[in-house]
Design a protein around this motif. Sequence first.
Motif, PDB file in Angstrom:
ATOM      1  N   SER A  63      32.656  50.821  47.582  1.00 28.01           N
ATOM      2  CA  SER A  63      31.573  50.694  48.563  1.00 28.01           C
ATOM      3  C   SER A  63      30.361  49.965  47.986  1.00 28.01           C
ATOM      4  O   SER A  63      29.215  50.327  48.236  1.00 28.01           O
ATOM      5  CB  SER A  63      31.158  52.070  49.093  1.00 28.01           C
ATOM      6  N   LEU A  64      30.635  48.930  47.198  1.00 27.88           N
ATOM      7  CA  LEU A  64      29.592  48.083  46.641  1.00 27.88           C
ATOM      8  C   LEU A  64      29.452  46.831  47.489  1.00 27.88           C
ATOM      9  O   LEU A  64      30.331  46.517  48.300  1.00 27.88           O
ATOM     10  CB  LEU A  64      29.949  47.674  45.199  1.00 27.88           C
ATOM     11  N   ILE A  65      28.374  46.102  47.280  1.00 32.72           N
ATOM     12  CA  ILE A  65      28.237  44.796  47.925  1.00 32.72           C
ATOM     13  C   ILE A  65      29.342  43.908  47.368  1.00 32.72           C
ATOM     14  O   ILE A  65      29.506  43.786  46.156  1.00 32.72           O
ATOM     15  CB  ILE A  65      26.847  44.191  47.657  1.00 32.72           C
ATOM     16  N   GLN A  66      30.103  43.306  48.254  1.00 27.70           N
ATOM     17  CA  GLN A  66      31.252  42.491  47.854  1.00 27.70           C
ATOM     18  C   GLN A  66      30.828  41.042  47.678  1.00 27.70           C
ATOM     19  O   GLN A  66      30.879  40.250  48.603  1.00 27.70           O
ATOM     20  CB  GLN A  66      32.350  42.620  48.909  1.00 27.70           C
ATOM     21  N   ASP A  67      30.399  40.730  46.440  1.00 23.32           N
ATOM     22  CA  ASP A  67      29.950  39.372  46.161  1.00 23.32           C
ATOM     23  C   ASP A  67      30.837  38.659  45.137  1.00 23.32           C
ATOM     24  O   ASP A  67      30.672  37.478  44.893  1.00 23.32           O
ATOM     25  CB  ASP A  67      28.493  39.360  45.700  1.00 23.32           C
ATOM     26  N   GLY A  68      31.779  39.381  44.537  1.00 21.15           N
ATOM     27  CA  GLY A  68      32.682  38.764  43.575  1.00 21.15           C
ATOM     28  C   GLY A  68      32.083  38.547  42.199  1.00 21.15           C
ATOM     29  O   GLY A  68      32.728  37.981  41.324  1.00 21.15           O
ATOM     30  N   PHE A  69      30.856  39.009  41.988  1.00 22.01           N
ATOM     31  CA  PHE A  69      30.207  38.908  40.686  1.00 22.01           C
ATOM     32  C   PHE A  69      30.248  40.264  39.987  1.00 22.01           C
ATOM     33  O   PHE A  69      30.251  41.300  40.645  1.00 22.01           O
ATOM     34  CB  PHE A  69      28.749  38.479  40.831  1.00 22.01           C
ATOM     35  N   VAL A  70      30.261  40.242  38.678  1.00 22.69           N
ATOM     36  CA  VAL A  70      30.173  41.482  37.902  1.00 22.69           C
ATOM     37  C   VAL A  70      28.740  41.574  37.394  1.00 22.69           C
ATOM     38  O   VAL A  70      28.378  40.978  36.381  1.00 22.69           O
ATOM     39  CB  VAL A  70      31.173  41.510  36.728  1.00 22.69           C
ATOM     40  N   GLY A  71      27.915  42.295  38.148  1.00 20.43           N
ATOM     41  CA  GLY A  71      26.543  42.577  37.762  1.00 20.43           C
ATOM     42  C   GLY A  71      26.474  43.981  37.196  1.00 20.43           C
ATOM     43  O   GLY A  71      27.500  44.629  36.958  1.00 20.43           O
ATOM     44  N   SER A  72      25.275  44.481  37.009  1.00 25.52           N
ATOM     45  CA  SER A  72      25.124  45.782  36.364  1.00 25.52           C
ATOM     46  C   SER A  72      25.763  46.927  37.156  1.00 25.52           C
ATOM     47  O   SER A  72      26.406  47.798  36.580  1.00 25.52           O
ATOM     48  CB  SER A  72      23.649  46.081  36.094  1.00 25.52           C
ATOM     49  N   GLU A  73      25.635  46.923  38.476  1.00 23.31           N
ATOM     50  CA  GLU A  73      26.208  48.027  39.266  1.00 23.31           C
ATOM     51  C   GLU A  73      27.736  48.009  39.225  1.00 23.31           C
ATOM     52  O   GLU A  73      28.369  49.053  39.057  1.00 23.31           O
ATOM     53  CB  GLU A  73      25.707  47.978  40.708  1.00 23.31           C
ATOM     54  N   THR A  74      28.332  46.840  39.356  1.00 18.52           N
ATOM     55  CA  THR A  74      29.793  46.750  39.269  1.00 18.52           C
ATOM     56  C   THR A  74      30.253  47.138  37.867  1.00 18.52           C
ATOM     57  O   THR A  74      31.258  47.837  37.711  1.00 18.52           O
ATOM     58  CB  THR A  74      30.268  45.329  39.629  1.00 18.52           C
ATOM     59  N   LEU A  75      29.515  46.740  36.857  1.00 17.24           N
ATOM     60  CA  LEU A  75      29.872  47.077  35.481  1.00 17.24           C
ATOM     61  C   LEU A  75      29.797  48.580  35.241  1.00 17.24           C
ATOM     62  O   LEU A  75      30.678  49.158  34.592  1.00 17.24           O
ATOM     63  CB  LEU A  75      28.950  46.321  34.515  1.00 17.24           C
ATOM     64  N   VAL A  76      28.779  49.238  35.776  1.00 16.70           N
ATOM     65  CA  VAL A  76      28.678  50.701  35.657  1.00 16.70           C
ATOM     66  C   VAL A  76      29.891  51.346  36.318  1.00 16.70           C
ATOM     67  O   VAL A  76      30.517  52.247  35.756  1.00 16.70           O
ATOM     68  CB  VAL A  76      27.373  51.234  36.296  1.00 16.70           C
ATOM     69  N   ARG A  77      30.248  50.883  37.504  1.00 23.54           N
ATOM     70  CA  ARG A  77      31.381  51.476  38.223  1.00 23.54           C
ATOM     71  C   ARG A  77      32.701  51.235  37.498  1.00 23.54           C
ATOM     72  O   ARG A  77      33.566  52.108  37.477  1.00 23.54           O
ATOM     73  CB  ARG A  77      31.461  50.934  39.641  1.00 23.54           C
ATOM     74  N   LEU A  78      32.867  50.046  36.894  1.00 23.74           N
ATOM     75  CA  LEU A  78      34.081  49.772  36.113  1.00 23.74           C
ATOM     76  C   LEU A  78      34.163  50.724  34.929  1.00 23.74           C
ATOM     77  O   LEU A  78      35.210  51.326  34.664  1.00 23.74           O
ATOM     78  CB  LEU A  78      34.096  48.327  35.617  1.00 23.74           C
ATOM     79  N   SER A  79      33.055  50.866  34.218  1.00 21.73           N
ATOM     80  CA  SER A  79      33.024  51.744  33.043  1.00 21.73           C
ATOM     81  C   SER A  79      33.328  53.186  33.434  1.00 21.73           C
ATOM     82  O   SER A  79      34.076  53.880  32.746  1.00 21.73           O
ATOM     83  CB  SER A  79      31.655  51.675  32.358  1.00 21.73           C
ATOM     84  N   THR A  80      32.746  53.626  34.533  1.00 18.54           N
ATOM     85  CA  THR A  80      32.962  54.998  35.001  1.00 18.54           C
ATOM     86  C   THR A  80      34.401  55.195  35.454  1.00 18.54           C
ATOM     87  O   THR A  80      35.022  56.222  35.160  1.00 18.54           O
ATOM     88  CB  THR A  80      31.991  55.322  36.146  1.00 18.54           C
ATOM     89  N   ALA A  81      34.955  54.216  36.153  1.00 17.14           N
ATOM     90  CA  ALA A  81      36.344  54.323  36.626  1.00 17.14           C
ATOM     91  C   ALA A  81      37.316  54.409  35.457  1.00 17.14           C
ATOM     92  O   ALA A  81      38.353  55.066  35.557  1.00 17.14           O
ATOM     93  CB  ALA A  81      36.686  53.135  37.523  1.00 17.14           C
ATOM     94  N   LEU A  82      36.989  53.768  34.347  1.00 17.61           N
ATOM     95  CA  LEU A  82      37.862  53.849  33.166  1.00 17.61           C
ATOM     96  C   LEU A  82      37.939  55.269  32.616  1.00 17.61           C
ATOM     97  O   LEU A  82      38.952  55.653  32.044  1.00 17.61           O
ATOM     98  CB  LEU A  82      37.349  52.915  32.057  1.00 17.61           C
ATOM     99  N   LEU A  83      36.875  56.040  32.797  1.00 14.27           N
ATOM    100  CA  LEU A  83      36.849  57.416  32.295  1.00 14.27           C
ATOM    101  C   LEU A  83      37.655  58.365  33.174  1.00 14.27           C
ATOM    102  O   LEU A  83      37.990  59.466  32.751  1.00 14.27           O
ATOM    103  CB  LEU A  83      35.403  57.909  32.188  1.00 14.27           C
ATOM    104  N   GLY A  84      37.931  57.946  34.396  1.00 12.31           N
ATOM    105  CA  GLY A  84      38.723  58.779  35.308  1.00 12.31           C
ATOM    106  C   GLY A  84      38.064  60.122  35.545  1.00 12.31           C
ATOM    107  O   GLY A  84      36.868  60.208  35.803  1.00 12.31           O
ATOM    108  N   SER A  85      38.825  61.204  35.403  1.00 12.45           N
ATOM    109  CA  SER A  85      38.295  62.546  35.664  1.00 12.45           C
ATOM    110  C   SER A  85      37.306  62.998  34.593  1.00 12.45           C
ATOM    111  O   SER A  85      36.624  64.004  34.763  1.00 12.45           O
ATOM    112  CB  SER A  85      39.441  63.553  35.780  1.00 12.45           C
ATOM    113  N   ASN A  86      37.204  62.267  33.493  1.00 14.37           N
ATOM    114  CA  ASN A  86      36.242  62.606  32.444  1.00 14.37           C
ATOM    115  C   ASN A  86      34.876  61.975  32.679  1.00 14.37           C
ATOM    116  O   ASN A  86      33.963  62.149  31.870  1.00 14.37           O
ATOM    117  CB  ASN A  86      36.759  62.151  31.073  1.00 14.37           C
ATOM    118  N   ALA A  87      34.739  61.223  33.769  1.00 13.49           N
ATOM    119  CA  ALA A  87      33.472  60.559  34.068  1.00 13.49           C
ATOM    120  C   ALA A  87      32.417  61.585  34.457  1.00 13.49           C
ATOM    121  O   ALA A  87      32.710  62.557  35.155  1.00 13.49           O
ATOM    122  CB  ALA A  87      33.663  59.555  35.201  1.00 13.49           C
ATOM    123  N   PRO A  88      31.192  61.385  34.004  1.00 14.06           N
ATOM    124  CA  PRO A  88      30.119  62.309  34.430  1.00 14.06           C
ATOM    125  C   PRO A  88      29.874  62.156  35.924  1.00 14.06           C
ATOM    126  O   PRO A  88      30.042  61.071  36.487  1.00 14.06           O
ATOM    127  CB  PRO A  88      28.911  61.829  33.615  1.00 14.06           C
TER     128      PRO A  88
END
Length: 95
Positions: A63-88
């Motif tokens: 549910s992010l703005i779909q612009d096709g760029f990896v900015g700070s918000e997309t990067l935070v979400r990628l990092s968090t998604a990598l943690l899976g259920s261990n994400a804060p």
Amino acid sequence: AFILLWKPPFAARRLGAGDRGKEVLWVRRALDTIEGKKSGSASSELFDADLKQRILAFQREQSLIQDGFVGSETLVRLSTALLGSNAPSLSRRTR
């Protein structure tokens, strides 16, 4: 309201089509992990049209703005998604 303390996996800069480098490779491998794909040792460091489509799909799912760029918000979400259920996460304590 909340404050997020987060250390990016690389010096944060906006990535988009045509960029290349280790940062792009990190994004590609992160998506491979999130999508359950096997990363190849020959993964490209080029932000190509295929990677842009994958970023757009990830942004849509998050549910992010779909612009096709990896900015700070997309990067935070990628990092968090990598943690899976261990994400804060924020939650209310039930009594």
